[in-house]
Design an enzyme around this catalytic site. Structure first.
Site, PDB file in Angstrom:
ATOM      1  N   TYR A 160     -11.186  -6.660  20.991  1.00  0.00           N
ATOM      2  CA  TYR A 160     -10.929  -5.266  20.608  1.00  0.00           C
ATOM      3  C   TYR A 160      -9.706  -4.737  21.362  1.00  0.00           C
ATOM      4  CZ  TYR A 160     -11.798  -0.208  20.214  1.00  0.00           C
ATOM      5  OH  TYR A 160     -11.669   1.136  19.983  1.00  0.00           O
ATOM      6  N   SER A 201      -6.485   2.989  21.628  1.00  0.00           N
ATOM      7  CA  SER A 201      -7.644   3.212  22.498  1.00  0.00           C
ATOM      8  C   SER A 201      -7.183   3.109  23.942  1.00  0.00           C
ATOM      9  CB  SER A 201      -8.694   2.130  22.225  1.00  0.00           C
ATOM     10  OG  SER A 201      -9.674   2.132  23.241  1.00  0.00           O
TER      11      SER A 201
END
Ligand code: ADP
Length: 264
Positions: free
Chosen positions: A158, A145
């Site tokens: 995350y 990401s």
């Protein structure tokens, strides 16, 4: 089928039941691959298989597995080997999000997100690499990401898993180059997937992905979210033989979000 870049290839895509994973399965099938759609939800995986059938794609099967369970992954790898006797492409895409600062995260939350987003990548590689090596190598694409390189408020856990995926990618690229195995990562920026659309609908708000608040610089230089298809094209490139000299690479597909964030 529109192309033949993945003709005769067998591809395993985790988290293929929605979002970027689903679009990747559809594009891979369009390019001639036999696709194993892996998800924890049977109906989501089956829906992807049905969509592939509808577009007249080659063979696709669904497989139910919890990627954070090594037992499930070992069984899945065995099943795929028995059925196809080879794997050319592995896309480690399954993932989850949790929100909130570290000061509010309990042990269970830490365990959950690291198990699914990071350890599972290791489990899948551990059990699929021997099959890939036996059949002459292949390509692994890990879905990280932009958050793996750009900080975002309330996303520490995350972000840490996604940074871990990048580290794993580079080290595994070194470990397995001798087996003709390429290992790369893709870093999606804000992407207009069903997940975000449903969240916005549930909140009765226009889709914004929280970008104005959490990324003051806005959604990248291109000033818009990406589409799942735009992400799938990046994954397709890394998975295909066109990227035969690319390994250990971390490809940003984020509309320039990370370029802007790193300007200092
Ligand atoms: P994105 O919007 O980034 O594409 P999604 O949440 O839409 O993300 O997709 C992630 C996919 O990963 C979903 O289909 C989800 O069911 C799947 N997934 C999440 N956790 C697991 C797990 N433990 N095992 C298998 N699949 C999982």
């Amino acid at each position: 089928m529109t192309g033949n870049r993945l003709e005769n290839k067998v591809a395993v895509v985790t988290g293929g039941g929605s979002g970027i994973g689903r679009e990747t399965c559809l594009l891979f099938a369009e390019e001639g691959a036999t696709v194993v759609v892996v998800d924890r939800y049977e109906s989501d995986a089956q829906n992807t298989v049905d969509l592939i059938a509808k577009q007249g794609g080659p063979q696709a099967i669904s497989a139910i597995a919890d990627v954070s369970s090594e037992k499930d992954i070992a069984a899945l790898a065995k099943e795929v080997k028995n059925k196809f006797n080879k794997v050319d492409i592995l896309v480690n895409n399954a993932g989850v999000r949790v929100f909130g600062p570290v000061t509010e995260a309990d042990e269970e939350t830490w365990q959950f997100i690291f198990d699914v987003n990071l350890r599972a990548v290791g489990y899948c590689c551990k059990h699929f690499i021997p099959i890939m090596s036996e059949s002459g190598g292949g390509s692994i694409v890990n879905v990280s990401s932009a958050n793996g390189v750009v900080g975002r408020p309330g996303m520490g856990l995350y972000d840490a898993t996604k940074a871990g995926v990048l580290a794993l990618t580079r080290s595994m690229a070194c470990d397995h180059a001798g087996e003709q195995l390429r290992v790369n990562a893709i870093l999606p920026g804000p992407t207009l997937t069903d997940y975000h659309i449903k969240r916005a609908e549930a909140a009765g708000k226009e889709l914004d992905l929280g970008l104005t608040k959490s990324h003051p610089e806005g959604p990248g230089i291109l000033k818009r979210q990406g589409t799942p298809r735009e992400l799938a094209y990046g994954i397709l490139f890394l998975a295909s033989d066109e990227a035969s000299y690319v390994t250990g690479a971390c490809l940003n597909v984020d509309g320039g979000l990370s370029a802007l964030a790193q300007r200092n």
